[in-house]
Design an enzyme around this catalytic site. Structure first.
Site, mmCIF file in Angstrom:
data_model
loop_
_atom_site.group_PDB
_atom_site.id
_atom_site.type_symbol
_atom_site.label_atom_id
_atom_site.label_comp_id
_atom_site.label_asym_id
_atom_site.label_seq_id
_atom_site.Cartn_x
_atom_site.Cartn_y
_atom_site.Cartn_z
ATOM 1 N N LYS A 93 0.857 -1.208 0.000
ATOM 2 C CA LYS A 93 0.000 0.000 0.000
ATOM 3 C C LYS A 93 0.878 1.237 0.000
ATOM 4 C CE LYS A 93 0.913 1.234 4.490
ATOM 5 N NZ LYS A 93 1.710 2.392 4.856
ATOM 6 N N ALA A 100 9.647 -0.218 5.101
ATOM 7 C CA ALA A 100 9.586 0.591 3.892
ATOM 8 C C ALA A 100 8.381 1.520 3.856
ATOM 9 C CB ALA A 100 9.540 -0.336 2.671
ATOM 10 N N GLY A 101 7.431 1.354 4.793
ATOM 11 C CA GLY A 101 6.203 2.158 4.759
ATOM 12 C C GLY A 101 5.226 1.653 3.712
ATOM 13 N N LEU A 102 5.446 0.429 3.225
ATOM 14 C CA LEU A 102 4.593 -0.122 2.169
ATOM 15 C C LEU A 102 3.607 -1.168 2.704
ATOM 16 C CD1 LEU A 102 7.280 -0.522 -0.668
ATOM 17 C CD2 LEU A 102 5.484 1.214 -0.517
ATOM 18 N N GLY A 103 3.596 -1.361 4.005
ATOM 19 C CA GLY A 103 2.612 -2.268 4.620
ATOM 20 C C GLY A 103 2.841 -3.732 4.285
ATOM 21 N N GLY A 104 4.051 -4.114 3.974
ATOM 22 C CA GLY A 104 4.326 -5.506 3.567
ATOM 23 C C GLY A 104 3.898 -6.516 4.627
ATOM 24 N N GLY A 105 4.349 -6.332 5.869
ATOM 25 C CA GLY A 105 4.015 -7.277 6.946
ATOM 26 C C GLY A 105 2.532 -7.258 7.263
ATOM 27 N N SER A 106 1.920 -6.077 7.246
ATOM 28 C CA SER A 106 0.477 -5.971 7.527
ATOM 29 C C SER A 106 -0.321 -6.673 6.419
ATOM 30 C CB SER A 106 0.052 -4.511 7.590
ATOM 31 O OG SER A 106 0.800 -3.820 8.553
ATOM 32 N N ASP A 135 -2.346 -1.133 10.461
ATOM 33 C CA ASP A 135 -2.540 -1.086 9.000
ATOM 34 C C ASP A 135 -3.219 -2.329 8.430
ATOM 35 O OD1 ASP A 135 -1.145 1.246 9.112
ATOM 36 O OD2 ASP A 135 0.668 0.494 8.137
HETATM 37 O O1 C5P Z 1 0.086 -0.716 15.001
HETATM 38 P P1 C5P Z 1 1.497 -0.937 14.624
HETATM 39 O O2 C5P Z 1 2.055 -2.192 15.266
HETATM 40 O O3 C5P Z 1 1.786 -0.876 13.190
HETATM 41 O O4 C5P Z 1 2.287 0.274 15.276
HETATM 42 C C1 C5P Z 1 3.668 0.243 15.544
HETATM 43 C C2 C5P Z 1 3.992 1.374 16.463
HETATM 44 O O5 C5P Z 1 3.841 2.625 15.787
HETATM 45 C C3 C5P Z 1 3.073 1.487 17.663
HETATM 46 O O6 C5P Z 1 3.548 0.726 18.731
HETATM 47 C C4 C5P Z 1 3.114 2.958 17.972
HETATM 48 O O7 C5P Z 1 4.279 3.263 18.710
HETATM 49 C C5 C5P Z 1 3.273 3.604 16.626
HETATM 50 N N1 C5P Z 1 1.980 4.051 16.064
HETATM 51 C C6 C5P Z 1 1.404 5.229 16.553
HETATM 52 N N2 C5P Z 1 0.211 5.651 16.024
HETATM 53 C C7 C5P Z 1 -0.373 4.980 15.032
HETATM 54 C C8 C5P Z 1 0.209 3.801 14.517
HETATM 55 C C9 C5P Z 1 1.401 3.377 15.060
HETATM 56 O O8 C5P Z 1 1.932 5.869 17.468
HETATM 57 N N3 C5P Z 1 -1.525 5.444 14.505
#
Ligand code: C5P
Length: 387
Positions: A66, A155-161, A194
């Site tokens: 994404k 990468a900010g591309l959401g690969g793992g999600s 994500d």
């Molecule tokens: O939800 P995810 O595991 O992708 O988030 C990783 C980390 O990024 C969270 O633990 C949090 O520190 C930060 N995060 C945030 N606000 C968001 C998404 C992620 O602070 N909306």
């Protein structure tokens, strides 16, 4: 090593394990003699290898990436997350995932990945997805997964999600489809902000910590250049670095309207996470400027980085047909192509092709908002509660 042979090597490793399926390693005369294969022999072998691989698994799915076409951070929440407002769009750059149901006596999922360093234990989002699926449904099924990685990490591309969402989709398909897309999005939200997005049709306006989806009609088709610097960044690290007094004051609803109504090259691709990412990796600013100088109409970072998506085309006088080669050599980046993608039908995953009769039932693309397996026509809101 050609990609198919990489796959074959991994699939042959699976033969010793417990899937009750037979497989035969494809070896042709030229391979045994050591002679160089002709292109036709190579193509045939690749086809055979792909067919062999497909026959070993119960389901093969593409796990898309994404981009965040804009990303505004609105504030910090008491639970430590940040409230965001972001337009997510699925992109064709994808990993391949192969799934098989393990025999009833299995007590654990099995994951193998082509990318060294990707954890295959409980810390992997795919394993978390299966666990959450079992907990929610009570279905005691375990799965084997082969993950052929193409989407870079951090990468900010959401690969793992995307992998986790694809695993949830596969578990539901392979166990009798007891859950709706909304249920699956709810489960995904428990272990990643994500993950839920991927249960939209491919375009969604996401708020909350990213898990509240407003499903949107398709945008205009668009191709992208994706440029991933060697350095990666963890999302947590970038949010930690963010100074909320330094974010943009652009109204996300206005940004959204702009992208829905204007041509892409005229839009503002605001990303509040660019600043903290650039502070963590100063070279990112240099690369962004170089991409703008390379002739692209718009360059912006996706998510928490470090990938930039570029709209338009690089200057032909500067690069001829060799932009990827020249730019990656000069800036130590990986250059990839992608295009916006959508699920073509709510019963099918990304890049799966529904039979024509199902597609014709679904020909009005504006119906995507009604499309989650016949669920509510309202945009769906994923459960906001924390796990
Ligand atoms: O939800 P995810 O595991 O992708 O988030 C990783 C980390 O990024 C969270 O633990 C949090 O520190 C930060 N995060 C945030 N606000 C968001 C998404 C992620 O602070 N909306």
């Amino acid at each position: 090593m050609p990609r198919t042979w990489q796959k074959l090597r991994y699939s042959s490793q699976c033969e010793s394990a417990s899937i009750p399926r037979t497989s035969r390693r494809v070896r042709t005369t030229w391979q045994m003699s050591g002679a160089k294969p002709s292109p036709r022999e190579e193509a045939r072998t690749a086809q055979e290898a792909a067919a062999q691989l497909a026959s070993m698994w119960d389901l093969q799915l593409a796990s898309p990436s994404k981009v965040n076409l804009f990303l505004r951070v609105l504030g910090k929440r008491p639970d430590g997350y940040h409230d965001i407002a972001s337009l997510f769009q699925a992109v064709s750059l994808h990993d391949d995932m192969y799934f098989a149901v393990l025999p009833p006596e299995a007590t654990a999922d099995e994951l193998e990945c082509t990318e060294p360093g990707v954890p295959s234990d409980d810390s992997n989002l795919v394993i978390k997805a299966f666990k959450a699926f079992r907990k929610r449904t009570g279905i005691e099924m375990y799965f084997r997964v082969h993950l052929d990685k193409r989407i870079p990490a951090e990468a900010g591309l959401g690969g793992g999600s995307g992998n986790a969402a694809t695993a949830l989709w596969a578990a539901n398909e392979l166990s009798g489809k007891s859950l709706t897309s909304k249920d699956l999005a709810d489960i995904g939200a428990e272990f990643g902000s994500d993950v839920s997005f991927f249960f939209s049709m491919g375009t969604a306006y996401c708020t909350g910590r990213g898990e509240i989806l407003k499903l949107l009609d398709r945008l205009l088709p668009q191709t992208l250049w994706l440029v991933k610097p060697t350095e990666g960044l963890s999302t947590a690290e970038v949010f930690k670095k963010l100074d909320l007094s330094q974010t943009s004051d652009a109204d996300p609803e206005v940004l959204l309207k702009q992208i829905q109504t204007k041509i892409f090259v005229c839009c503002d691709y605001v990303n509040d996470l660019e600043k903290p990412s650039f502070e963590l990796v100063p070279r990112l600013a240099v690369i962004k400027t170089a991409l703008e100088d390379a002739g692209f109409n718009k360059v912006a970072m996706s998510g928490s980085g470090t990938t930039f998506f570029c709209m338009g085309e690089p200057d032909r006088e500067m690069f001829g047909d060799n932009f990827a080669l020249i730019f990656s050599a000069n800036y130590d980046v990986q250059v990839m192509r992608g295009m916006f993608v959508w699920r073509r039908h709510p019963n099918y995953w990304y890049l799966q092709t529904p039979p024509l009769d199902e597609l014709s039932e679904y020909r009005d693309e504006r119906l995507v908002n009604k499309g989650l397996s016949g669920e509510s026509p309202e945009p769906f809101l994923v459960n906001r509660q924390q796990p």
